[in-house]
Design a protein around this motif. Sequence first.
Motif, PDB file in Angstrom:
ATOM      1  N   VAL A  49       0.781  -1.246  -0.030  1.00 48.35           N
ATOM      2  CA  VAL A  49       0.170  -0.069  -0.090  1.00 48.35           C
ATOM      3  C   VAL A  49       0.942   1.225   0.104  1.00 48.35           C
ATOM      4  O   VAL A  49       1.827   1.530   0.753  1.00 48.35           O
ATOM      5  CB  VAL A  49      -0.822   0.002   1.270  1.00 48.35           C
ATOM      6  N   ARG A  50       0.609   2.038  -1.073  1.00 47.06           N
ATOM      7  CA  ARG A  50       1.140   3.443  -0.865  1.00 47.06           C
ATOM      8  C   ARG A  50       0.290   4.383  -0.101  1.00 47.06           C
ATOM      9  O   ARG A  50      -0.663   4.881  -0.709  1.00 47.06           O
ATOM     10  CB  ARG A  50       1.386   3.909  -2.078  1.00 47.06           C
ATOM     11  N   GLU A  51       0.533   4.572   1.113  1.00 55.15           N
ATOM     12  CA  GLU A  51      -0.501   5.232   2.215  1.00 55.15           C
ATOM     13  C   GLU A  51      -0.310   6.638   1.854  1.00 55.15           C
ATOM     14  O   GLU A  51       0.636   7.240   1.878  1.00 55.15           O
ATOM     15  CB  GLU A  51      -0.170   4.684   3.450  1.00 55.15           C
ATOM     16  N   PRO A  52      -1.444   7.432   1.940  1.00 58.06           N
ATOM     17  CA  PRO A  52      -1.466   8.933   2.081  1.00 58.06           C
ATOM     18  C   PRO A  52      -0.832   9.086   3.234  1.00 58.06           C
ATOM     19  O   PRO A  52      -0.990   8.744   4.308  1.00 58.06           O
ATOM     20  CB  PRO A  52      -2.984   9.266   1.868  1.00 58.06           C
ATOM     21  N   LEU A  53      -0.393  10.414   3.629  1.00 59.72           N
ATOM     22  CA  LEU A  53       0.209  11.138   4.564  1.00 59.72           C
ATOM     23  C   LEU A  53      -1.107  11.168   5.712  1.00 59.72           C
ATOM     24  O   LEU A  53      -1.748  11.674   5.418  1.00 59.72           O
ATOM     25  CB  LEU A  53       0.904  12.321   4.257  1.00 59.72           C
ATOM     26  N   GLY A  54      -0.447  10.692   6.714  1.00 56.28           N
ATOM     27  CA  GLY A  54      -1.348  10.730   7.947  1.00 56.28           C
ATOM     28  C   GLY A  54      -2.359   9.574   8.017  1.00 56.28           C
ATOM     29  O   GLY A  54      -3.113   9.759   8.946  1.00 56.28           O
ATOM     30  N   LEU A  55      -2.300   8.596   7.154  1.00 57.76           N
ATOM     31  CA  LEU A  55      -3.405   7.647   7.162  1.00 57.76           C
ATOM     32  C   LEU A  55      -3.587   7.155   8.560  1.00 57.76           C
ATOM     33  O   LEU A  55      -4.721   6.949   9.111  1.00 57.76           O
ATOM     34  CB  LEU A  55      -3.381   6.881   5.929  1.00 57.76           C
ATOM     35  N   ARG A  56      -2.265   6.377   8.893  1.00 57.34           N
ATOM     36  CA  ARG A  56      -2.223   5.607  10.169  1.00 57.34           C
ATOM     37  C   ARG A  56      -2.666   6.336  11.264  1.00 57.34           C
ATOM     38  O   ARG A  56      -3.145   6.083  12.131  1.00 57.34           O
ATOM     39  CB  ARG A  56      -0.971   5.071  10.190  1.00 57.34           C
TER      40      ARG A  56
END
Length: 189
Positions: free
Chosen positions: A56-63
């Motif tokens: 997964v290429r996660e968006p910034l701040g997702l976690r």
Amino acid sequence: MAAKPPPPLMKKHSQTDLVSRLKTRKILGVGGEDDDGEVHRSKISQMLGNEMKFAVREPLGLRGWILISAVMFTIMALMALVFPNQIYEIVFDDQLSTTRVTVRLYGGALLSISLIMWNGLYTAEKVIIQWTLLTEACYYGVQFLVMSIILVELGSVSSAAILLLLSQVFFLIITLIYYYHLGRRPKKI
């Protein structure tokens, strides 16, 4: 009769020959690009599939957002389970003793959603994270509709209820933004 020892194993020099290695890899079907543009390094990775496409290429701040949501759902669920009358009084500025069971059921549902959020926090699979965000977005959308209908039926609107409606819209927008960015296909480089 004495048995002759086997001759020593001879190392093939074709292993170091780059042209020979290229021919061998072409025969095995390894090293070339597949339909998705991926280059397999071995026949095993070609057969089993490459795990990198599931990364997964996660968006910034997702976690961080999922953590905040999980904590928020857990706290609200525990408050609804332990203090049902007070939760109802804060939102609707009204005292009803008959709402204790329904608010506790609401707390149980929130606790279930919080477990989904905690699971989404610790997974690396894109599909699970997407379903987690979709669950959260559906909750906020349904909660907004239900609260709006209740406030219209009651005819009185408290400042806590307005704040709750605005926060639900705000959280819904943030969740949908993360859901949209997570669902986009990454650009091939």
